[in-house]
Motif scaffolding. Structure first.
Motif, PDB file in Angstrom:
ATOM      1  N   SER A  86       0.845  -1.193   0.000  1.00  0.00           N
ATOM      2  CA  SER A  86       0.000   0.000   0.000  1.00  0.00           C
ATOM      3  C   SER A  86       0.879   1.242   0.000  1.00  0.00           C
ATOM      4  O   SER A  86       2.000   1.222   0.504  1.00  0.00           O
ATOM      5  CB  SER A  86      -0.914   0.010   1.230  1.00  0.00           C
ATOM      6  N   PHE A  87       0.368   2.326  -0.577  1.00  0.00           N
ATOM      7  CA  PHE A  87       1.054   3.609  -0.534  1.00  0.00           C
ATOM      8  C   PHE A  87       0.584   4.398   0.675  1.00  0.00           C
ATOM      9  O   PHE A  87      -0.596   4.383   1.025  1.00  0.00           O
ATOM     10  CB  PHE A  87       0.790   4.423  -1.797  1.00  0.00           C
ATOM     11  N   SER A  88       1.518   5.102   1.295  1.00  0.00           N
ATOM     12  CA  SER A  88       1.193   5.906   2.460  1.00  0.00           C
ATOM     13  C   SER A  88       2.082   7.143   2.468  1.00  0.00           C
ATOM     14  O   SER A  88       2.776   7.429   1.481  1.00  0.00           O
ATOM     15  CB  SER A  88       1.381   5.076   3.737  1.00  0.00           C
ATOM     16  N   CYS A  89       2.083   7.873   3.557  1.00  0.00           N
ATOM     17  CA  CYS A  89       2.901   9.078   3.670  1.00  0.00           C
ATOM     18  C   CYS A  89       4.359   8.716   3.948  1.00  0.00           C
ATOM     19  O   CYS A  89       4.680   7.579   4.298  1.00  0.00           O
ATOM     20  CB  CYS A  89       2.354   9.983   4.764  1.00  0.00           C
ATOM     21  N   SER A  90       5.225   9.698   3.819  1.00  0.00           N
ATOM     22  CA  SER A  90       6.663   9.461   4.009  1.00  0.00           C
ATOM     23  C   SER A  90       6.973   8.946   5.410  1.00  0.00           C
ATOM     24  O   SER A  90       7.854   8.096   5.584  1.00  0.00           O
ATOM     25  CB  SER A  90       7.443  10.761   3.761  1.00  0.00           C
ATOM     26  N   GLU A  91       6.242   9.440   6.405  1.00  0.00           N
ATOM     27  CA  GLU A  91       6.508   9.053   7.795  1.00  0.00           C
ATOM     28  C   GLU A  91       6.237   7.570   8.041  1.00  0.00           C
ATOM     29  O   GLU A  91       6.829   6.967   8.948  1.00  0.00           O
ATOM     30  CB  GLU A  91       5.658   9.886   8.746  1.00  0.00           C
ATOM     31  N   GLU A  92       5.364   6.973   7.261  1.00  0.00           N
ATOM     32  CA  GLU A  92       5.005   5.566   7.463  1.00  0.00           C
ATOM     33  C   GLU A  92       5.738   4.622   6.509  1.00  0.00           C
ATOM     34  O   GLU A  92       5.590   3.400   6.616  1.00  0.00           O
ATOM     35  CB  GLU A  92       3.486   5.376   7.290  1.00  0.00           C
ATOM     36  N   ALA A  93       6.505   5.181   5.584  1.00  0.00           N
ATOM     37  CA  ALA A  93       7.201   4.354   4.595  1.00  0.00           C
ATOM     38  C   ALA A  93       8.122   3.341   5.271  1.00  0.00           C
ATOM     39  O   ALA A  93       8.823   3.657   6.231  1.00  0.00           O
ATOM     40  CB  ALA A  93       8.009   5.239   3.651  1.00  0.00           C
ATOM     41  N   GLY A  94       8.101   2.108   4.781  1.00  0.00           N
ATOM     42  CA  GLY A  94       8.944   1.056   5.322  1.00  0.00           C
ATOM     43  C   GLY A  94       8.296   0.250   6.429  1.00  0.00           C
ATOM     44  O   GLY A  94       8.818  -0.803   6.812  1.00  0.00           O
ATOM     45  N   GLN A  95       7.183   0.717   6.937  1.00  0.00           N
ATOM     46  CA  GLN A  95       6.502   0.003   8.010  1.00  0.00           C
ATOM     47  C   GLN A  95       5.649  -1.137   7.443  1.00  0.00           C
ATOM     48  O   GLN A  95       5.272  -1.139   6.272  1.00  0.00           O
ATOM     49  CB  GLN A  95       5.601   0.951   8.806  1.00  0.00           C
ATOM     50  N   THR A  96       5.363  -2.092   8.307  1.00  0.00           N
ATOM     51  CA  THR A  96       4.432  -3.168   7.982  1.00  0.00           C
ATOM     52  C   THR A  96       3.283  -3.119   8.983  1.00  0.00           C
ATOM     53  O   THR A  96       3.506  -3.099  10.183  1.00  0.00           O
ATOM     54  CB  THR A  96       5.113  -4.548   8.045  1.00  0.00           C
ATOM     55  N   VAL A  97       2.075  -3.059   8.466  1.00  0.00           N
ATOM     56  CA  VAL A  97       0.897  -3.020   9.337  1.00  0.00           C
ATOM     57  C   VAL A  97       0.063  -4.272   9.105  1.00  0.00           C
ATOM     58  O   VAL A  97       0.101  -4.870   8.026  1.00  0.00           O
ATOM     59  CB  VAL A  97       0.040  -1.758   9.068  1.00  0.00           C
ATOM     60  N   THR A  98      -0.658  -4.658  10.118  1.00  0.00           N
ATOM     61  CA  THR A  98      -1.530  -5.832  10.015  1.00  0.00           C
ATOM     62  C   THR A  98      -2.976  -5.389  10.120  1.00  0.00           C
ATOM     63  O   THR A  98      -3.381  -4.771  11.105  1.00  0.00           O
ATOM     64  CB  THR A  98      -1.223  -6.849  11.126  1.00  0.00           C
ATOM     65  N   ILE A  99      -3.755  -5.689   9.079  1.00  0.00           N
ATOM     66  CA  ILE A  99      -5.174  -5.325   9.030  1.00  0.00           C
ATOM     67  C   ILE A  99      -5.965  -6.559   8.632  1.00  0.00           C
ATOM     68  O   ILE A  99      -5.678  -7.175   7.604  1.00  0.00           O
ATOM     69  CB  ILE A  99      -5.430  -4.187   8.021  1.00  0.00           C
ATOM     70  N   ASN A 100      -6.918  -6.917   9.456  1.00  0.00           N
ATOM     71  CA  ASN A 100      -7.756  -8.088   9.208  1.00  0.00           C
ATOM     72  C   ASN A 100      -6.898  -9.333   8.981  1.00  0.00           C
ATOM     73  O   ASN A 100      -7.177 -10.156   8.114  1.00  0.00           O
ATOM     74  CB  ASN A 100      -8.672  -7.862   8.000  1.00  0.00           C
ATOM     75  N   GLY A 101      -5.828  -9.432   9.765  1.00  0.00           N
ATOM     76  CA  GLY A 101      -4.961 -10.603   9.676  1.00  0.00           C
ATOM     77  C   GLY A 101      -4.002 -10.590   8.502  1.00  0.00           C
ATOM     78  O   GLY A 101      -3.273 -11.567   8.281  1.00  0.00           O
ATOM     79  N   LYS A 102      -3.971  -9.489   7.736  1.00  0.00           N
ATOM     80  CA  LYS A 102      -3.105  -9.397   6.570  1.00  0.00           C
ATOM     81  C   LYS A 102      -1.964  -8.414   6.834  1.00  0.00           C
ATOM     82  O   LYS A 102      -2.193  -7.285   7.263  1.00  0.00           O
ATOM     83  CB  LYS A 102      -3.902  -8.920   5.352  1.00  0.00           C
ATOM     84  N   ASP A 103      -0.726  -8.838   6.581  1.00  0.00           N
ATOM     85  CA  ASP A 103       0.431  -7.955   6.708  1.00  0.00           C
ATOM     86  C   ASP A 103       0.592  -7.155   5.419  1.00  0.00           C
ATOM     87  O   ASP A 103       0.646  -7.730   4.321  1.00  0.00           O
ATOM     88  CB  ASP A 103       1.700  -8.766   6.977  1.00  0.00           C
ATOM     89  N   ILE A 104       0.690  -5.828   5.568  1.00  0.00           N
ATOM     90  CA  ILE A 104       0.777  -4.948   4.400  1.00  0.00           C
ATOM     91  C   ILE A 104       2.012  -4.063   4.522  1.00  0.00           C
ATOM     92  O   ILE A 104       2.201  -3.379   5.534  1.00  0.00           O
ATOM     93  CB  ILE A 104      -0.481  -4.067   4.286  1.00  0.00           C
ATOM     94  N   GLN A 105       2.836  -4.065   3.486  1.00  0.00           N
ATOM     95  CA  GLN A 105       4.052  -3.248   3.456  1.00  0.00           C
ATOM     96  C   GLN A 105       3.706  -1.861   2.932  1.00  0.00           C
ATOM     97  O   GLN A 105       3.090  -1.717   1.871  1.00  0.00           O
ATOM     98  CB  GLN A 105       5.103  -3.898   2.548  1.00  0.00           C
ATOM     99  N   LEU A 106       4.105  -0.828   3.680  1.00  0.00           N
ATOM    100  CA  LEU A 106       3.814   0.547   3.289  1.00  0.00           C
ATOM    101  C   LEU A 106       4.975   1.165   2.535  1.00  0.00           C
ATOM    102  O   LEU A 106       6.135   0.989   2.912  1.00  0.00           O
ATOM    103  CB  LEU A 106       3.497   1.392   4.529  1.00  0.00           C
TER     104      LEU A 106
END
Length: 352
Positions: free
Chosen positions: A108-128
């Motif tokens: 997923s695309f996000s803002c510069s501050e969140e770049a490089g992070q991995t978030v988990t939503i509904n059991g899915k890991d998403i690379q920002l």
């Protein structure tokens, strides 16, 4: 836009709206109590009115759980990429899409501050990924998922740049973000010949109401000539722009003969006022859309009130999933038409 809809539909919708008024608002507020608050709210726009009103109202409450489709559903082969997935709408769309059996791309695309992070939503890991690597990342992901559809719920300032990127890479997209230069947006997509659903309003039922208003304004121009209009819209404090839905409804009233400028809209973004004056349930202060339109005859003896209130974001998320499935079908069919809106999705009649 909506002139081809069957006029019988208009008659049915208007009768349903006028005759059947809900007993409460979002399951939380008694209608009479709500209108008591609303009448006080309109005091800042003009004197309070005590005459009877014709009320057209729509209220929705969020659905907590969406049923998954039966096994063997074709939806599961359709991958989607949701930008910005960390936003409230992005999360809501992911939850609805996963429940519907769609295949969530873990990027997923996000803002510069969140770049490089991995978030988990509904059991899915998403690379920002941040703004500076978007093109290479999108091209790579699209190569891996050639039938992918992008869903955009970012910010108004990013609408045009994002659309230009999607068109450059050649990936179909659903644009749910409001704002931006809409004329430029449509030209970008039209020039690129990319498939897209573009709509500032993804709530299917609200779109149907807007369609009915548009039909009425086209078939009965000037029907409300001389009437005065008061408009109040309440959204979460984070909403930066004026409601696109309110603008569309006002446009219909203008065609019906009402004189009204957009700067006359009363925007409510203060949580305290939203609770005390508008009647928004406290638990939905961070996600709601209340719209109220009050028409009064020149001699003050007749009034009409149109209202549609949404608590939560499920109505938009579910509509977005329908738009994704609709667009996937059009891409697969290689349809001649490339740019669609939610009216096209409604006309298709294949909504869940």
């Amino acid at each position: 836009m909506y002139r081809n809809l069957n006029s019988i539909c208009l008659k049915y919708m208007i009768m349903a709206f006028v005759v059947k008024v809900p007993a409460n608002i979002c399951g939380q507020r008694n209608l009479a109590a709500f209108y008591g608050c609303r009448r006080k709210a309109f005091t800042t726009l003009g004197r309070e009115r005590s005459m009877p009103s014709t009320i057209v109202s729509m209220s929705t409450t969020p659905i907590q759980h969406l049923e998954k489709p039966a096994s063997g559903s074709k939806n599961i082969v359709l991958p989607i990429m949701v930008n910005d997935c960390t936003g409230k709408m992005g999360r809501a769309v992911i939850n609805a899409a996963v429940s519907a059996g769609l295949n969530l791309v873990p990027v997923s695309f996000s803002c510069s501050e969140e770049a490089g992070q991995t978030v988990t939503i509904n059991g899915k890991d998403i690379q920002l990924h941040g703004p500076f690597e978007r093109e290479n990342v999108l091209a790579s992901v699209f190569e891996e998922y050639p039938n992918m559809i992008v869903v955009d719920y970012t910010v108004p300032d990013a609408v045009n740049d994002n659309a230009e990127l999607y068109c450059k890479v050649g990936v179909p997209f659903v644009m749910g973000t409001t704002g931006g230069d809409r004329e430029r947006l449509y030209k970008t997509v039209d020039d690129s010949k990319i498939y897209a659903v573009i709509s500032p309003q993804m709530g299917k039922q609200v779109v149907a109401f807007l369609a009915a208003m548009e039909i009425m304004s086209e078939q009965f121009p000037g029907a409300f000539a001389g009437y005065s209009l008061q408009v109040m819209e309440s959204h979460q404090a984070s909403k930066l722009d004026t409601s696109g839905t309110a603008k569309a409804v006002i446009s219909c009233f203008q065609k019906l003969g009402v004189s009204f400028d957009l700067d006359q809209i009363q925007q409510i973004r203060d949580p305290k006022l939203q609770i005390e004056m508008v009647g928004v349930p406290e638990e939905y202060l961070l996600g709601h859309a209340f719209h109220m339109y009050h028409l009064t005859s020149p001699d003050q003896t007749v009034s009409f009130e149109f209202q549609h209130n949404v608590c939560g974001r499920s109505i938009y998320a579910e509509g977005t999933v329908d738009a994704i499935l609709f667009l996937g079908k059009k891409v697969q069919e290689k349809a001649e038409k490339r740019i669609y809106n939610m009216i096209d999705v409604l006309r298709e009649g294949n909504m869940r």
